[in-house]
Design a protein around this motif. Structure first.
Motif, PDB file in Angstrom:
ATOM      1  N   ASN A 117       0.820  -1.206   0.000  1.00 23.23           N
ATOM      2  CA  ASN A 117       0.000   0.000   0.000  1.00 23.23           C
ATOM      3  C   ASN A 117       0.860   1.265   0.000  1.00 23.23           C
ATOM      4  OD1 ASN A 117      -2.370  -1.532   0.130  1.00 23.23           O
ATOM      5  ND2 ASN A 117      -2.308  -1.592   2.369  1.00 23.23           N
ATOM      6  N   ILE A 118       0.261   2.353  -0.471  1.00 22.95           N
ATOM      7  CA  ILE A 118       0.943   3.648  -0.468  1.00 22.95           C
ATOM      8  C   ILE A 118       0.967   4.198   0.958  1.00 22.95           C
ATOM      9  CG2 ILE A 118       0.854   6.024  -1.303  1.00 22.95           C
ATOM     10  CD1 ILE A 118      -0.487   4.987  -3.835  1.00 22.95           C
ATOM     11  N   VAL A 119       2.160   4.603   1.420  1.00 21.44           N
ATOM     12  CA  VAL A 119       2.285   5.161   2.763  1.00 21.44           C
ATOM     13  C   VAL A 119       2.667   6.646   2.746  1.00 21.44           C
ATOM     14  CG1 VAL A 119       2.863   2.945   3.806  1.00 21.44           C
ATOM     15  CG2 VAL A 119       4.698   4.400   2.931  1.00 21.44           C
ATOM     16  N   SER A 120       3.244   7.121   1.640  1.00 21.03           N
ATOM     17  CA  SER A 120       3.649   8.531   1.568  1.00 21.03           C
ATOM     18  C   SER A 120       3.799   8.950   0.109  1.00 21.03           C
ATOM     19  CB  SER A 120       4.974   8.745   2.317  1.00 21.03           C
ATOM     20  OG  SER A 120       5.377  10.097   2.247  1.00 21.03           O
ATOM     21  N   VAL A 121       3.453  10.205  -0.171  1.00 21.61           N
ATOM     22  CA  VAL A 121       3.562  10.751  -1.533  1.00 21.61           C
ATOM     23  C   VAL A 121       4.144  12.158  -1.456  1.00 21.61           C
ATOM     24  CG1 VAL A 121       2.309  11.457  -3.613  1.00 21.61           C
ATOM     25  CG2 VAL A 121       1.610   9.401  -2.379  1.00 21.61           C
ATOM     26  N   SER A 122       5.019  12.487  -2.383  1.00 25.26           N
ATOM     27  CA  SER A 122       5.557  13.843  -2.497  1.00 25.26           C
ATOM     28  C   SER A 122       5.607  14.209  -3.977  1.00 25.26           C
ATOM     29  CB  SER A 122       6.951  13.922  -1.876  1.00 25.26           C
ATOM     30  OG  SER A 122       7.448  15.245  -1.921  1.00 25.26           O
ATOM     31  N   ALA A 123       5.474  15.506  -4.283  1.00 21.22           N
ATOM     32  CA  ALA A 123       5.444  15.953  -5.679  1.00 21.22           C
ATOM     33  C   ALA A 123       6.329  17.165  -5.869  1.00 21.22           C
ATOM     34  CB  ALA A 123       4.016  16.277  -6.109  1.00 21.22           C
ATOM     35  N   GLY A 124       6.997  17.227  -7.018  1.00 21.79           N
ATOM     36  CA  GLY A 124       7.818  18.377  -7.374  1.00 21.79           C
ATOM     37  C   GLY A 124       8.062  18.418  -8.864  1.00 21.79           C
ATOM     38  N   ASN A 125       7.671  19.535  -9.492  1.00 22.42           N
ATOM     39  CA  ASN A 125       7.911  19.732 -10.926  1.00 22.42           C
ATOM     40  C   ASN A 125       7.323  18.589 -11.758  1.00 22.42           C
ATOM     41  OD1 ASN A 125       8.850  21.194 -13.111  1.00 22.42           O
ATOM     42  ND2 ASN A 125      10.900  20.277 -13.055  1.00 22.42           N
ATOM     43  N   ARG A 126       6.083  18.205 -11.420  1.00 23.10           N
ATOM     44  CA  ARG A 126       5.320  17.170 -12.127  1.00 23.10           C
ATOM     45  C   ARG A 126       5.993  15.798 -12.038  1.00 23.10           C
ATOM     46  NH1 ARG A 126       1.017  18.317 -14.505  1.00 23.10           N
ATOM     47  NH2 ARG A 126       1.100  16.575 -15.972  1.00 23.10           N
ATOM     48  N   ILE A 127       6.710  15.583 -10.950  1.00 23.17           N
ATOM     49  CA  ILE A 127       7.261  14.270 -10.624  1.00 23.17           C
ATOM     50  C   ILE A 127       6.615  13.809  -9.322  1.00 23.17           C
ATOM     51  CG2 ILE A 127       9.313  12.914 -10.136  1.00 23.17           C
ATOM     52  CD1 ILE A 127       9.330  13.979 -12.942  1.00 23.17           C
ATOM     53  N   LEU A 128       5.992  12.648  -9.341  1.00 26.87           N
ATOM     54  CA  LEU A 128       5.408  12.073  -8.136  1.00 26.87           C
ATOM     55  C   LEU A 128       6.361  11.034  -7.569  1.00 26.87           C
ATOM     56  CD1 LEU A 128       1.574  11.440  -8.699  1.00 26.87           C
ATOM     57  CD2 LEU A 128       2.662  13.101  -7.198  1.00 26.87           C
ATOM     58  N   LEU A 129       6.632  11.152  -6.283  1.00 26.42           N
ATOM     59  CA  LEU A 129       7.440  10.162  -5.580  1.00 26.42           C
ATOM     60  C   LEU A 129       6.512   9.437  -4.608  1.00 26.42           C
ATOM     61  CD1 LEU A 129      10.464   9.314  -5.494  1.00 26.42           C
ATOM     62  CD2 LEU A 129      10.636  10.662  -3.386  1.00 26.42           C
ATOM     63  N   ILE A 130       6.349   8.146  -4.815  1.00 24.91           N
ATOM     64  CA  ILE A 130       5.376   7.361  -4.063  1.00 24.91           C
ATOM     65  C   ILE A 130       6.113   6.315  -3.238  1.00 24.91           C
ATOM     66  CG2 ILE A 130       3.331   5.896  -4.222  1.00 24.91           C
ATOM     67  CD1 ILE A 130       2.859   7.124  -7.019  1.00 24.91           C
ATOM     68  N   GLY A 131       5.942   6.386  -1.925  1.00 24.38           N
ATOM     69  CA  GLY A 131       6.549   5.403  -1.038  1.00 24.38           C
ATOM     70  C   GLY A 131       5.551   4.313  -0.685  1.00 24.38           C
ATOM     71  N   CYS A 132       5.961   3.053  -0.843  1.00 28.17           N
ATOM     72  CA  CYS A 132       5.074   1.914  -0.611  1.00 28.17           C
ATOM     73  C   CYS A 132       5.506   1.136   0.636  1.00 28.17           C
ATOM     74  CB  CYS A 132       5.049   0.997  -1.831  1.00 28.17           C
ATOM     75  SG  CYS A 132       4.528   1.835  -3.353  1.00 28.17           S
ATOM     76  N   ALA A 133       4.569   0.381   1.159  1.00 29.70           N
ATOM     77  CA  ALA A 133       4.778  -0.294   2.446  1.00 29.70           C
ATOM     78  C   ALA A 133       5.860  -1.362   2.397  1.00 29.70           C
ATOM     79  CB  ALA A 133       3.454  -0.905   2.909  1.00 29.70           C
TER      80      ALA A 133
END
Length: 263
Positions: A117-133
């Motif tokens: 599951n997704i635990v954290s998300v961050s965005a910058g300059n139309r880049i999504l960084l998705i941290g998973c469990a």
């Protein structure tokens, strides 16, 4: 002259020298002269009325305030100093009227069972960084729709706490619940662990947006779950880190996590 439009008063100061009309008025009264005497009263019966003066001023050619006033003769709308004037009414104009501040859209995306599951998300300059469990980070370029999966750790105890990406989309941090921290550059497909940040659970980051580049973060601030602020900088593979502030009081038994930083 005051023109009241939509509850707003716009003052228009028009300096008009009516030498010919003035001289004509004096001649009409039989006073003669060169027109340099007393200014005539425009409220008198045998002189120009206020309406006559306004009509003369309307007929007097004037220079447009700026080039955007062209088009009035064709019945077009005019934009002057952020105001749209069609001749009969005036309203404020925003060049980005049709562009919303932000949009909320449902993304056609779902993590796999292996990613967790997704635990954290961050965005910058139309880049999504998705941290998973399950110790996986997904870097998603929204412009190209390309996704890249980066493995942080396969260990059960290495659970991702939060992920961060700078406003330019080049520098990323991944902090784990056990205090291990990883750095990822936009050109890398692997994460690098930094021992200088070991034991620090990062709860917030303040990026120096105006000075950061693709090669160096410049100085950034890290806020930890224990109430500490660290002055940090990463250049290429080198990391500088120094604790500069402790939010906790001397007799405090509980740590005060720093959930937000800005500079």
């Amino acid at each position: 002259y005051q023109r009241r439009v939509h509850g707003t008063v716009f003052n228009r100061i028009i300096e008009t020298m009516l030498f010919e009309e003035w001289e004509s008025a004096k001649t009409k009264k039989g006073k003669g002269g060169s027109g340099r005497g007393r200014r005539p009263s425009y409220n008198s019966d045998d002189d120009y009325s206020d309406e006559d003066v306004r009509e003369k001023q309307r007929q007097r050619p004037t220079e447009p305030a700026n080039r955007s006033q062209k088009g009035r003769e064709d019945g077009g709308e005019v934009v002057v100093n952020g105001l749209k004037d069609s001749g009969s009414d005036t309203e404020a104009v925003d060049d980005h009227d049709d562009v919303p501040i932000f949009r909320v859209e449902r993304l056609d995306f779902r993590t796999t069972r292996e990613q967790g599951n997704i635990v954290s998300v961050s965005a910058g300059n139309r880049i999504l960084l998705i941290g998973c469990a399950n110790g996986v980070v997904i870097r998603w370029n929204l412009d190209t729709d390309e996704m890249e999966e980066i493995l942080i750790s396969k260990k059960q105890e290495d659970r991702i706490h939060r992920v961060y990406i700078d406003p330019l989309g080049h520098h990323s941090f991944v902090t784990l619940e056990n205090g291990n921290n990883y750095y990822i550059h936009s050109k890398w497909n692997k994460a690098r662990q930094h021992s200088k940040l070991e034991g620090i659970v990062i709860d917030s980051i303040a990026w120096k947006y105006a000075q950061g580049t693709a090669e160096i973060t410049k100085k950034i601030l890290l806020g930890s779950s224990r109430g500490h602020i660290f002055d940090t900088m990463i250049e290429d593979k080198d990391l500088y880190c120094k604790r500069v502030f402790d939010l906790n009081e001397a007799d405090s038994k509980e740590a005060n996590p720093i959930s937000g930083l800005y500079m």
